[in-house]
Design an enzyme around this catalytic site. Sequence first.
Site, PDB file in Angstrom:
ATOM      1  N   CYS A 113      -5.423  53.346  80.862  1.00 21.78           N
ATOM      2  CA  CYS A 113      -5.683  52.123  80.080  1.00 21.78           C
ATOM      3  C   CYS A 113      -7.115  52.046  79.558  1.00 21.78           C
ATOM      4  O   CYS A 113      -7.389  51.310  78.611  1.00 21.78           O
ATOM      5  CB  CYS A 113      -5.355  50.891  80.915  1.00 21.78           C
ATOM      6  SG  CYS A 113      -3.623  50.833  81.391  1.00 21.78           S
ATOM      7  N   HIS A 248      -8.781  45.044  77.226  1.00 25.69           N
ATOM      8  CA  HIS A 248      -7.496  45.677  77.509  1.00 25.69           C
ATOM      9  C   HIS A 248      -6.505  44.569  77.860  1.00 25.69           C
ATOM     10  O   HIS A 248      -6.817  43.673  78.637  1.00 25.69           O
ATOM     11  CB  HIS A 248      -7.655  46.656  78.672  1.00 25.69           C
ATOM     12  CG  HIS A 248      -6.338  47.169  79.174  1.00 25.69           C
ATOM     13  ND1 HIS A 248      -5.376  47.668  78.330  1.00 25.69           N
ATOM     14  CD2 HIS A 248      -5.816  47.221  80.433  1.00 25.69           C
ATOM     15  CE1 HIS A 248      -4.324  48.015  79.038  1.00 25.69           C
ATOM     16  NE2 HIS A 248      -4.561  47.748  80.313  1.00 25.69           N
ATOM     17  N   ASN A 278       1.423  45.250  77.839  1.00 27.56           N
ATOM     18  CA  ASN A 278       0.357  46.212  78.132  1.00 27.56           C
ATOM     19  C   ASN A 278       0.712  47.552  77.477  1.00 27.56           C
ATOM     20  O   ASN A 278       1.664  48.210  77.893  1.00 27.56           O
ATOM     21  CB  ASN A 278       0.239  46.348  79.649  1.00 27.56           C
ATOM     22  CG  ASN A 278      -0.867  47.305  80.082  1.00 27.56           C
ATOM     23  OD1 ASN A 278      -1.386  48.068  79.264  1.00 27.56           O
ATOM     24  ND2 ASN A 278      -1.209  47.274  81.354  1.00 27.56           N
TER      25      ASN A 278
HETATM   26  O1  UT7 Z   1      -3.179  48.261  82.821  1.00 29.22           O
HETATM   27  C1  UT7 Z   1      -3.666  48.679  84.043  1.00 29.22           C
HETATM   28  C2  UT7 Z   1      -4.079  47.556  84.839  1.00 29.22           C
HETATM   29  N1  UT7 Z   1      -2.937  46.824  85.348  1.00 29.22           N
HETATM   30  C3  UT7 Z   1      -3.116  45.582  85.665  1.00 29.22           C
HETATM   31  O2  UT7 Z   1      -4.179  45.081  85.423  1.00 29.22           O
HETATM   32  C4  UT7 Z   1      -2.021  44.819  86.344  1.00 29.22           C
HETATM   33  C5  UT7 Z   1      -2.644  43.919  87.366  1.00 29.22           C
HETATM   34  N2  UT7 Z   1      -1.727  43.121  88.109  1.00 29.22           N
HETATM   35  C6  UT7 Z   1      -1.017  42.097  87.575  1.00 29.22           C
HETATM   36  O3  UT7 Z   1      -1.064  41.832  86.385  1.00 29.22           O
HETATM   37  C7  UT7 Z   1      -0.203  41.226  88.520  1.00 29.22           C
HETATM   38  O4  UT7 Z   1      -0.554  41.513  89.843  1.00 29.22           O
HETATM   39  C8  UT7 Z   1       1.324  41.372  88.330  1.00 29.22           C
HETATM   40  C9  UT7 Z   1       1.738  40.740  87.018  1.00 29.22           C
HETATM   41  C10 UT7 Z   1       1.702  42.838  88.353  1.00 29.22           C
HETATM   42  C11 UT7 Z   1       2.071  40.652  89.442  1.00 29.22           C
HETATM   43  O5  UT7 Z   1       1.694  39.289  89.515  1.00 29.22           O
HETATM   44  P1  UT7 Z   1       1.335  38.631  90.925  1.00 29.22           P
HETATM   45  O6  UT7 Z   1       1.059  37.215  90.670  1.00 29.22           O
HETATM   46  O7  UT7 Z   1       0.251  39.463  91.532  1.00 29.22           O
HETATM   47  O8  UT7 Z   1       2.710  38.737  91.685  1.00 29.22           O
HETATM   48  P2  UT7 Z   1       3.065  39.526  93.046  1.00 29.22           P
HETATM   49  O9  UT7 Z   1       3.041  40.989  92.826  1.00 29.22           O
HETATM   50  O10 UT7 Z   1       2.223  38.970  94.131  1.00 29.22           O
HETATM   51  O11 UT7 Z   1       4.573  39.083  93.241  1.00 29.22           O
HETATM   52  C12 UT7 Z   1       4.925  37.717  93.478  1.00 29.22           C
HETATM   53  C13 UT7 Z   1       6.435  37.598  93.622  1.00 29.22           C
HETATM   54  C14 UT7 Z   1       7.021  38.604  94.593  1.00 29.22           C
HETATM   55  O12 UT7 Z   1       8.018  37.941  95.333  1.00 29.22           O
HETATM   56  P3  UT7 Z   1       7.745  37.464  96.844  1.00 29.22           P
HETATM   57  O13 UT7 Z   1       7.390  38.709  97.603  1.00 29.22           O
HETATM   58  O14 UT7 Z   1       6.602  36.489  96.733  1.00 29.22           O
HETATM   59  O15 UT7 Z   1       9.051  36.851  97.240  1.00 29.22           O
HETATM   60  C15 UT7 Z   1       7.674  39.636  93.718  1.00 29.22           C
HETATM   61  O16 UT7 Z   1       8.758  40.275  94.328  1.00 29.22           O
HETATM   62  O17 UT7 Z   1       7.079  37.859  92.375  1.00 29.22           O
HETATM   63  C16 UT7 Z   1       8.130  38.813  92.563  1.00 29.22           C
HETATM   64  N3  UT7 Z   1       8.264  39.590  91.326  1.00 29.22           N
HETATM   65  C17 UT7 Z   1       9.068  39.233  90.298  1.00 29.22           C
HETATM   66  N4  UT7 Z   1       9.901  38.195  90.139  1.00 29.22           N
HETATM   67  C18 UT7 Z   1      10.566  38.116  88.963  1.00 29.22           C
HETATM   68  C19 UT7 Z   1       7.621  40.720  90.984  1.00 29.22           C
HETATM   69  N5  UT7 Z   1       7.991  41.120  89.760  1.00 29.22           N
HETATM   70  C20 UT7 Z   1       8.890  40.216  89.317  1.00 29.22           C
HETATM   71  C21 UT7 Z   1       9.614  40.071  88.128  1.00 29.22           C
HETATM   72  N6  UT7 Z   1      10.432  39.007  87.984  1.00 29.22           N
HETATM   73  N7  UT7 Z   1       9.510  40.938  87.092  1.00 29.22           N
END
Ligand code: UT7
Length: 321
Positions: A113, A248, A278
């Site tokens: 990225c 980004h 992204n």
């Molecule tokens: O380009 C390179 C750099 N990449 C990035 O910068 C990405 C950085 N990270 C992020 O943008 C975020 O961490 C994410 C968007 C990937 C995730 O958001 P988050 O607020 O950190 O969510 P999380 O991973 O803590 O997940 C929260 C909940 C989980 O459920 P539980 O364990 O709380 O029951 C996941 O299983 O959301 C659930 N979840 C989803 N639910 C519906 C994860 N993906 C999905 C989904 N739809 N697609």
Amino acid sequence: MIRSFVRGSGSALPANLVTNAQLADQVDTSDEWIVERTGIKQRYIADEGETTSTLATQAAQKALADAGVDAKDIDLIVLATATPDNTFPATATKVQHALGCNGCIAFDVAAVCSGFLYALATADSMLRSGMAKRALVIGAETFSRILDWEDRTTCVLFGDGAGAILIEAEETDDPAAGVISTKLHADGAQHDLLYVDGGPSTTQTVGHLRMKGREVFRHAVVNLAEVLGEVVENAGVSIEQIDWVVPHQANKRILDATARKLGIDPEKVIVTVDQHANTSAASVPLAFDVARKDGRIKSGDMVMFEAMGGGFTWGASLVQM
Ligand code: UT7
């Protein structure tokens, strides 16, 4: 002194637009979750005939037209991608052939990225050293081809696309003209937080993207705020003097948190993550092209590019338009 000046930009997207609602038909997710956690509303996904090189070529052709430069006057192509058409040769050589500037220097840069920042820094150095005069700096990706479409935690986040800028070397006495200051970093200790689980030398397969999103998020805000601070200090400018930040486009919450940490007016941050998701190395030049073409970024503006991605790699570059 010689400085690199931006003369034009272009971008390209696949024809196939996929909304969050369409994704929710295939994967256990919802439009509400994706918008709330990321700001993403839609993404473009390459069809069979569309590849990283075809998207890159379209973006480059638009940058050439925008700059009013003939392809045969290009002597350097640096293409940032983590999704090349083939393991080798470099996708840049395919783009070169399609553009018709055979013979010039052409190679790929792999910094995921942050690839566009690494490519820009490389091209800028080669222009300043006199090795080349006019360069196409391209970020192009087809991340849809390395996504695990069964993994809802990653597949909803990415899209395909390409962006390109044309930079030209010119003598100037003004230290605050053209590409002013760039800082790049990498930390291989963070490999397992964001990587692809395949490759020619390990599995002999292409592999799929794997990410520990929450940890990447935390590192991203810290690293981006730090590197932006380094560039501002090195350039001897204040945060207030920056007209536009072109980040980004990974997650709207990362953009907001980084801007807040640095005291940057959110109105100055170019946001396209809602439209493109992204697109890895393509996201910065794509967002830049959108903001240039809609008239927000103008000649004379001070623009900060910044990115962070797998490796980790991260960087920022301050450019006067
Ligand atoms: O380009 C390179 C750099 N990449 C990035 O910068 C990405 C950085 N990270 C992020 O943008 C975020 O961490 C994410 C968007 C990937 C995730 O958001 P988050 O607020 O950190 O969510 P999380 O991973 O803590 O997940 C929260 C909940 C989980 O459920 P539980 O364990 O709380 O029951 C996941 O299983 O959301 C659930 N979840 C989803 N639910 C519906 C994860 N993906 C999905 C989904 N739809 N697609």
